[in-house]
Design an enzyme around this catalytic site. Structure first.
Site, PDB file in Angstrom:
ATOM      1  N   CYS A 192     -26.310   0.381 -13.361  1.00 50.28           N
ATOM      2  CA  CYS A 192     -25.385   2.354 -13.769  1.00 50.28           C
ATOM      3  C   CYS A 192     -26.304   2.983 -14.237  1.00 50.28           C
ATOM      4  CB  CYS A 192     -24.264   2.111 -14.520  1.00 50.28           C
ATOM      5  SG  CYS A 192     -23.224   3.490 -14.798  1.00 50.28           S
ATOM      6  N   TYR A 240      -6.557   6.317   3.769  1.00 49.05           N
ATOM      7  CA  TYR A 240      -6.930   5.337   3.141  1.00 49.05           C
ATOM      8  C   TYR A 240      -6.383   4.706   3.202  1.00 49.05           C
ATOM      9  CZ  TYR A 240      -5.824   2.637  -1.463  1.00 49.05           C
ATOM     10  OH  TYR A 240      -6.319   2.216  -2.419  1.00 49.05           O
ATOM     11  N   GLU A 299       1.047  -1.368  -0.375  1.00 44.79           N
ATOM     12  CA  GLU A 299      -0.358  -0.097   0.372  1.00 44.79           C
ATOM     13  C   GLU A 299       0.998   0.653  -0.067  1.00 44.79           C
ATOM     14  OE1 GLU A 299      -2.622   0.397  -0.277  1.00 44.79           O
ATOM     15  OE2 GLU A 299      -3.711  -1.409  -0.273  1.00 44.79           O
ATOM     16  N   ASP A 349     -10.599   5.814  -3.245  1.00 45.51           N
ATOM     17  CA  ASP A 349      -9.875   6.709  -3.757  1.00 45.51           C
ATOM     18  C   ASP A 349     -10.554   7.766  -4.956  1.00 45.51           C
ATOM     19  OD1 ASP A 349      -9.978   5.061  -5.434  1.00 45.51           O
ATOM     20  OD2 ASP A 349      -8.161   4.016  -5.967  1.00 45.51           O
ATOM     21  N   CYS A 378     -18.585  -4.206 -18.569  1.00 47.82           N
ATOM     22  CA  CYS A 378     -18.632  -3.907 -17.311  1.00 47.82           C
ATOM     23  C   CYS A 378     -19.274  -4.777 -16.446  1.00 47.82           C
ATOM     24  CB  CYS A 378     -19.048  -2.261 -16.598  1.00 47.82           C
ATOM     25  SG  CYS A 378     -18.905  -1.243 -15.249  1.00 47.82           S
TER      26      CYS A 378
HETATM   27  S1  SF4 Z   1     -20.204   4.467 -16.739  1.00 53.97           S
HETATM   28 FE1  SF4 Z   1     -21.385   2.740 -15.286  1.00 53.97          FE
HETATM   29  S2  SF4 Z   1     -21.269   1.691 -17.582  1.00 53.97           S
HETATM   30 FE2  SF4 Z   1     -19.596   2.395 -17.685  1.00 53.97          FE
HETATM   31  S3  SF4 Z   1     -18.050   2.017 -17.410  1.00 53.97           S
HETATM   32 FE3  SF4 Z   1     -18.295   3.463 -15.446  1.00 53.97          FE
HETATM   33  S4  SF4 Z   1     -19.704   1.511 -13.657  1.00 53.97           S
HETATM   34 FE4  SF4 Z   1     -19.420   0.461 -15.460  1.00 53.97          FE
END
Ligand code: SF4
Length: 267
Positions: free
Chosen positions: A212, A125, A42, A143, A206
């Protein structure tokens, strides 16, 4: 404090951990459970690219596999190993930490983030990282990668860089699961570094795309309380790009409000 529905939180944790267990980079400090080795990693990773840290980390833990051996070494020897990474203060801090904990029973380091923060140079952190990764404590991490990820994942209002740092930490704390908190914290940073990158986030691969808010407008954004006068500023964009740490409340310590392995890292 912003609230995230329990179902959404659980889904984020499940998706992120599943992704991390398959996609994480196999780095030497991820192959060990030794708290001293994790602390060394770290501190070496502070404001430094992961690929530069790997050989120094290996050399360091080979020479000084525990605080006792590190404390017994001349400070100049320790600095000779760590100084080539830049940020020359970290060799001194590692030596000072080793000297402080050498007489404690193995594994020498204290187990809680609060106790870790009393050691030389350890900020919030780093204390959270060591407590969660080495000791399985349910401690959050924030972070620069996590700030960016949260901004997009929760469509933060106002955005995380203008929000109070304590609110980001509180948001992170609501997400950390009881089981595998260290993996979860590392997964957040890993996703921020590799997938939810500053430019051209890789939303197509992702694991959090289904949850998201940036990708799914029907999902509610997370609203922070307005920052009062005197709020702690969030990491600057230039520091965020370097993957460096900032945070006025931890100035002069490793592991303030920003992170250890930036988007350019290979951790
Ligand atoms: S914007 Fe949302 S879907 Fe796109 S990489 Fe980032 S967390 Fe994932």
């Amino acid at each position: 404090m912003a609230r995230i529905p329990v179902r959404r939180r659980r889904r984020i944790v499940r998706l992120l951990l599943a992704w991390y267990r398959v996609e994480r980079r196999r780095l030497p400090w991820r192959q060990v459970a030794d708290p001293w080795a994790i602390l060394v990693s770290e501190i070496l990773l502070h404001q430094t690219q992961v690929d530069r840290v790997v050989p120094v980390y290996r050399d360091f833990v080979r020479r000084w596999p525990d605080p006792t051996s590190c404390a017994a070494a001349p400070l100049a020897d320790v600095k000779r190993v760590t100084d080539p990474l830049g940020y020359h203060v970290r060799g001194g801090w590692l030596h000072a930490i080793a000297s402080r904990v050498r007489d404690r029973p193995p594994p020498h380091l204290p187990r809680t983030a609060a106790e870790l923060r009393r050691l030389p140079g350890i900020g919030r952190y780093t204390a959270g990282a060591v407590a969660s990764i080495a000791f399985g404590a349910r401690e959050p991490l924030v972070d620069t990668n996590v700030v960016r990820l949260f901004e997009r994942l929760f469509r933060l209002e106002p955005d995380g860089r203008r929000a109070l740092s304590p609110q980001l930490w509180a948001l992170a704390a609501t997400l950390v699961p009881r089981a595998a908190p260290g993996d979860f914290n590392q997964a957040l940073m890993e996703l921020g570094a590799l997938v939810c990158r500053p430019r051209r986030p890789r939303c197509g691969v992702c694991p959090l795309e289904p949850v998201c808010a940036t990708r799914c407008p029907r999902l509610r954004s997370v609203r922070f309380e307005a920052a009062p006068t005197g709020a702690v500023p969030a990491p600057s964009r230039s520091r965020a790009r370097r993957g460096g740490r900032s945070g006025g409340q931890n100035r002069g310590r490793i592991g303030g409000a920003a992170g250890r392995h930036g988007p350019g890292g290979v951790r």
